[in-house]
Design an enzyme around this catalytic site. Structure first.
Site, short mmCIF file in Angstrom:
data_model
loop_
_atom_site.label_atom_id
_atom_site.label_comp_id
_atom_site.label_asym_id
_atom_site.label_seq_id
_atom_site.Cartn_x
_atom_site.Cartn_y
_atom_site.Cartn_z
N PRO A 136 3.63 8.93 12.62
CA PRO A 136 4.91 9.65 12.75
C PRO A 136 5.76 9.13 13.90
O PRO A 136 6.90 9.54 14.07
CB PRO A 136 4.48 11.10 12.99
N GLU A 138 -6.28 13.05 15.48
CA GLU A 138 -5.13 13.00 16.41
C GLU A 138 -4.43 11.65 16.32
O GLU A 138 -3.41 11.43 16.98
CB GLU A 138 -5.60 13.24 17.85
N ARG A 175 8.51 -0.51 -6.89
CA ARG A 175 9.73 -0.38 -7.69
C ARG A 175 10.67 -1.57 -7.50
O ARG A 175 11.48 -1.86 -8.36
CB ARG A 175 10.50 0.89 -7.30
N ASP A 191 19.53 2.82 -8.37
CA ASP A 191 18.91 3.99 -7.72
C ASP A 191 19.69 4.46 -6.51
O ASP A 191 20.37 3.66 -5.85
CB ASP A 191 17.50 3.63 -7.24
N1 SAM Z 1 -1.11 13.22 17.02
C1 SAM Z 1 -0.26 12.34 16.28
C2 SAM Z 1 1.16 12.44 16.83
O1 SAM Z 1 1.55 13.52 17.25
O2 SAM Z 1 1.89 11.43 16.83
C3 SAM Z 1 -0.24 12.71 14.81
C4 SAM Z 1 -1.53 12.40 14.13
S1 SAM Z 1 -1.53 12.82 12.43
C5 SAM Z 1 -2.21 14.42 12.47
C6 SAM Z 1 -2.83 11.85 11.76
C7 SAM Z 1 -2.39 10.58 11.07
O3 SAM Z 1 -1.55 10.90 9.96
C8 SAM Z 1 -1.57 9.62 11.89
O4 SAM Z 1 -2.38 8.79 12.69
C9 SAM Z 1 -0.82 8.83 10.83
O5 SAM Z 1 -1.60 7.76 10.32
C10 SAM Z 1 -0.63 9.87 9.73
N2 SAM Z 1 0.73 10.45 9.70
C11 SAM Z 1 1.04 11.74 9.95
N3 SAM Z 1 2.35 11.96 9.80
C12 SAM Z 1 2.90 10.79 9.44
C13 SAM Z 1 4.22 10.38 9.15
N4 SAM Z 1 5.26 11.20 9.22
N5 SAM Z 1 4.42 9.09 8.80
C14 SAM Z 1 3.39 8.21 8.76
N6 SAM Z 1 2.12 8.54 9.03
C15 SAM Z 1 1.86 9.81 9.37
#
Ligand code: SAM
Length: 243
Positions: free
Chosen positions: A88, A115, A153, A168
């Protein structure tokens, strides 16, 4: 195009990859997807892939060794291809990034859990970080599938309609025009006459205007970035004046 996906949950992928357009693209050799279970590359009898965070706090962190081992065993020590961490905290995925990445013949995707991953994976292993939006999911598997789907796609010949992706939403900076199919009248709601006219030039013009109108209505921010002709700008101004 080849994808190597590194994950702790390989079972998530087959149901989606074995469906519809992705399945056909794989059967036709356009898409070659290899899913790797990071746990297979963890040391010891218990194959531990996560540990508590230094400094305390809740949650677990994905250990660096299994992820480095997995990637280096499959791709070699210096893979020379984009190695993308789904996080994220990455650059926010959109159609422009999809178009950029779809030109690559080979991508590797690393899915986090818990995490997230040990920071050294981000610093010394991956070459790019992508987020699918400003919200937090439990793992990187859905984001990896989103990326694979959006890129597929864009592969030549992946869609039944060769122009499908070009029209699209977001492909050219606008939202797409509305679609209708049979019946021509449903519960008293009629398909616009122009679509039944067989006049392809007029239909193309109607679609372009619809595209401009709904982008103005739903996503006016997009109109600031797109290149439009003088007459299209006048059309937009007329709509704004009428509102
Ligand atoms: N503690 C992290 C933070 O606050 O940045 C978030 C960890 S999340 C619970 C667990 C995993 O989900 C991440 O390491 C990532 O690979 C994936 N993930 C969660 N949200 C995502 C998003 N919006 N885009 C891409 N990957 C995501």
């Amino acid at each position: 195009m080849r994808f190597d996906v590194f994950t702790l949950l390989p079972e998530v992928f087959p149901p989606y990859l074995d469906s519809s357009i992705l399945q056909r693209a794989r059967q036709r050799g356009l898409l070659d997807i290899h899913i790797h279970n990071i746990r297979d590359y963890a040391a010891g009898r218990h194959k531990v892939t996560d540990d508590v965070p230094y400094g305390g706090g809740g949650g677990m962190v994905m250990k660096p060794e299994p992820v480095f081992n997995a990637v280096e065993s499959v791709l070699g020590p210096r893979p020379g291809i984009p190695l993308i961490l789904l996080t994220p905290q990455g650059r926010v995925f959109d159609q422009r990034i999809a178009a950029e990445l779809s030109k690559q013949p080979h991508l590797a995707l690393v899915c986090g859990r818990y995490e997230g991953v040990d920071e050294r994976i981000r610093q010394y292993l991956v070459t790019d970080e992508i987020s699918i939006g400003d919200y937090v999911l439990t793992g990187g598997e859905l984001p990896a599938l989103v990326l694979i789907d959006a890129l597929t796609r864009l592969l030549p010949d992946a869609l039944g309609d060769p122009d499908g992706a070009a029209d699209d939403s977001h492909a050219s900076g606008l939202l797409e025009y509305p679609h209708f199919t049979r019946p021509p009248e449903f519960r008293g709601w009629c398909v616009p006459d122009i679509l039944l006219s067989g006049d392809h030039a007029k239909i193309a013009q109607w679609r372009r205007e619809q595209s401009l109108a709904r982008t103005l209505q739903k996503r006016p921010d997009m109109l600031e970035k797109v290149e439009l002709s003088g007459s299209e700008r006048s059309f937009i101004e007329k709509l704004q004046g009428a509102a």
